[in-house]
Scaffold this motif. Structure first.
Motif, PDB file in Angstrom:
ATOM      1  N   SER A  52     -36.452   8.131   1.252  1.00 41.79           N
ATOM      2  CA  SER A  52     -35.373   7.283   1.762  1.00 41.79           C
ATOM      3  C   SER A  52     -35.635   5.809   1.445  1.00 41.79           C
ATOM      4  CB  SER A  52     -35.229   7.477   3.278  1.00 41.79           C
ATOM      5  OG  SER A  52     -36.463   7.224   3.940  1.00 41.79           O
TER       6      SER A  52
ATOM      7  N   GLY B 281     -35.239  15.994   6.309  1.00 40.32           N
ATOM      8  CA  GLY B 281     -36.416  15.788   7.138  1.00 40.32           C
ATOM      9  C   GLY B 281     -36.519  16.795   8.269  1.00 40.32           C
TER      10      GLY B 281
ATOM     11  N   ILE C 206     -40.076  12.189   3.852  1.00 39.13           N
ATOM     12  CA  ILE C 206     -38.972  11.478   4.505  1.00 39.13           C
ATOM     13  C   ILE C 206     -38.983   9.983   4.178  1.00 39.13           C
ATOM     14  CG2 ILE C 206     -37.944  10.855   6.716  1.00 39.13           C
ATOM     15  CD1 ILE C 206     -39.086  13.469   7.854  1.00 39.13           C
TER      16      ILE C 206
ATOM     17  N   PHE D  51     -43.697  13.789   6.466  1.00 41.43           N
ATOM     18  CA  PHE D  51     -43.090  12.608   7.068  1.00 41.43           C
ATOM     19  C   PHE D  51     -43.276  11.353   6.220  1.00 41.43           C
ATOM     20  CE2 PHE D  51     -43.121  15.254  10.854  1.00 41.43           C
ATOM     21  CZ  PHE D  51     -42.007  14.832  11.554  1.00 41.43           C
TER      22      PHE D  51
ATOM     23  N   MET E 286     -44.511   8.245   9.254  1.00 40.83           N
ATOM     24  CA  MET E 286     -43.212   7.894   8.686  1.00 40.83           C
ATOM     25  C   MET E 286     -42.901   6.407   8.907  1.00 40.83           C
ATOM     26  SD  MET E 286     -39.487   9.562   9.626  1.00 40.83           S
ATOM     27  CE  MET E 286     -39.594   9.023  11.356  1.00 40.83           C
TER      28      MET E 286
ATOM     29  N   THR F  32     -39.609  19.638   8.231  1.00 38.82           N
ATOM     30  CA  THR F  32     -40.666  19.468   9.236  1.00 38.82           C
ATOM     31  C   THR F  32     -40.638  20.581  10.277  1.00 38.82           C
ATOM     32  OG1 THR F  32     -39.244  17.930  10.479  1.00 38.82           O
ATOM     33  CG2 THR F  32     -40.836  16.978   8.944  1.00 38.82           C
TER      34      THR F  32
ATOM     35  N   TRP G 263     -39.262  13.964  -3.239  1.00 39.41           N
ATOM     36  CA  TRP G 263     -39.897  15.020  -2.450  1.00 39.41           C
ATOM     37  C   TRP G 263     -40.781  15.901  -3.326  1.00 39.41           C
ATOM     38  CZ3 TRP G 263     -40.272  16.786   2.607  1.00 39.41           C
ATOM     39  CH2 TRP G 263     -39.590  16.043   3.571  1.00 39.41           C
TER      40      TRP G 263
ATOM     41  N   THR H  35     -31.141  12.425   4.390  1.00 38.86           N
ATOM     42  CA  THR H  35     -32.535  12.282   4.822  1.00 38.86           C
ATOM     43  C   THR H  35     -32.763  12.966   6.163  1.00 38.86           C
ATOM     44  OG1 THR H  35     -32.822  10.190   3.624  1.00 38.86           O
ATOM     45  CG2 THR H  35     -34.338  10.616   5.445  1.00 38.86           C
TER      46      THR H  35
END
Length: 464
Positions: A163, A197, A159, A155, A115, A201, A416, A193
């Motif tokens: 973002s 996230g 994520i 990630f 990430m 996850t 996503w 986010t």
């Protein structure tokens, strides 16, 4: 915003549903996509020869779009193979053994580092770096390759890419279309986010852990890979030289990160830098390890890497060819047969869906999620998000506010779905590096992402 839907739009959406059903039954969808391309061609051109030509041309278009990814995967694979031969992979693993003592810790550390790198350089080059450094560790601590792939995917392509706090390409596209400041979209996307996230996850990790305990993930292939690695390790070089090459490899890749930051290299440029570096490392290690045979061995490793890359991508090209027709590829292959007001089949379907949705905070948020997901079906993640911004502006006017939150919600859903966690060919870079089936990876991501989108959509409605 009125959009005229044609037979082409309806045919496209019918084939989307057929593909989803086929995937649910775990059937291959390449033939379905080829038939879909042919039928779209028939209705677009009224010509069988042109429709047949369209199948080939769509394959060429898809290959052209995927070629940079094919090459980076091939080169990284070639570099990894020669590192295995001389034992550098073992040296790379050793410093992290004290930190990554369990598969669950490995899952979270791989994801967080992925990430962080993806925020600065986007996921494509980050995949190559993370894969080269951490996959050997994952194998040692019992994290199956599919687990590492899920962590990297969610990630990085989830994520970080949705973002896009650092590079800000995604929020700028949506902000411009919505007529608001980029900072407004970023601020609105922070809580969304975090929720998206965390839910995805954690859900994915729970499912992974459950399947590992129940024996639903076959670990035998992992042992076979380790045996193959030991068999490949046939070149003996002095240990100090092996350690020196290991340190040099890490230093060179770290210098790439510095160069990316200094010269603001992003996307394709960053990937090219990583790819060129991998070729350099491959050549250097081969010269030292093989000596007089280095000329032939370098070529052999590159060819092996290309064979692996095309083998992985070969099953996806027909599928990508169909879905690319949902965007600008359609006009390029079949000509300007869509209405003048059309922004591409997928975007038109997104607008049509938004026109029939009622306006209140929950339904507005749900509509932006659905529109983002629909526009993400072309696999780029980014092509449809300007449309999301425009629709967010319309809904915010109807409900009296919330344009930033709606814009951020649509952006998150679009990326996503289309940016690399669900659409099969979008997950290929991670799948190829981790040596897992891209369809299996997409399927494993599906439930966590759907749950995440539902929870985040409901949460967003309270922020409007």
């Amino acid at each position: 915003m009125n959009i005229l839907l044609t037979n082409l739009h309806y045919i496209y959406i019918i084939f989307i549903f057929i593909i989803i059903i086929a995937m649910a039954f775990k059937r291959d969808i390449s033939l379905i996509c080829i038939i879909g391309i042919f039928i779209l061609g028939i209705f677009a051109t009224n010509s069988i020869p042109k429709s047949v030509m369209g199948i080939f041309n769509s394959f060429v278009y898809a290959t052209k779009e995927l070629m940079p990814t094919i090459f980076i995967i091939s080169i990284i694979t070639a570099m990894s193979n020669v590192m295995v031969v001389v034992g550098i992979n073992k040296e790379l693993v050793s410093p992290f053994k004290k930190i990554m003592k369990s598969y669950w810790m490995c899952y979270w550390i791989i994801g967080i580092i992925m990430m962080a790198l993806s925020w600065f350089f986007w996921p494509s080059p980050a995949v190559a770096l993370i894969g080269a450094l951490f996959l050997p560790i994952a194998k040692k601590v019992g994290l199956p390759p599919i687990g590492a792939a899920v962590a990297m995917n969610l990630f990085g392509h989830g994520i970080a890419l949705s973002s896009d706090f650092i590079i800000q390409a995604a929020p700028k596209l949506t902000a411009d279309a919505a007529g608001i400041k980029v900072s407004s979209v970023i601020s609105a996307s922070i809580p969304l986010t975090i929720i998206m996230g965390a839910v995805t996850t954690i859900t994915a990790f729970y499912m992974l852990r459950r399947d590992m305990k129940n024996g639903n993930i076959d670990m035998s292939f992992q042992k076979e890979e380790m045996i193959m690695e030991r068999e490949k390790n046939t070149i003996v070089i002095p240990r100090f030289l092996r350690k020196l090459l290991t340190i040099l490899t890490i230093a060179i890749f770290l210098s790439d990160i510095v160069l990316m930051y200094i010269f603001k290299l992003q996307g394709g440029d960053a990937t090219a830098l990583i790819g060129g570096t991998a070729v350099f490392i491959l050549s250097l290690i081969s010269i030292i390890a093989y000596r007089k045979r280095c000329l032939e061995k370098i070529t052999s490793h590159i060819v092996d890497g290309l064979i692996f890359g095309f083998k992985i991508f070969g099953i996806v090209i027909p599928i990508a060819a169909f879905f690319y027709l949902g965007d600008s590829a359609f006009t390029e292959i079949f000509g300007k047969v869509l209405p003048a007001s059309s922004n591409g089949i997928v975007n038109d379907l997104g607008v049509a869906f938004s026109n029939i949705a009622p306006a209140n905070p929950l339904l507005a948020s749900g509509t932006l999620t659905a529109v983002g997901a629909i526009t993400g079906l072309d696999g780029s993640g980014f092509s449809g998000i300007p449309l999301v911004g425009s629709i967010a502006k319309l809904f915010s006017t109807a409900i009296g506010g919330g344009v930033s939150t709606l814009t951020a919600m649509g952006q998150i859903a679009g990326i996503w779905v289309g940016g690399g966690t669900i659409i099969p060919w979008a997950v290929i870079p991670v799948a190829a590096i981790c040596k897992v089936n891209p369809f299996e990876l997409a399927k494993r991501n599906l439930i966590p992402v759907i749950i995440g989108l539902v929870v985040t959509t409901i949460f967003a409605s309270f922020l409007i």
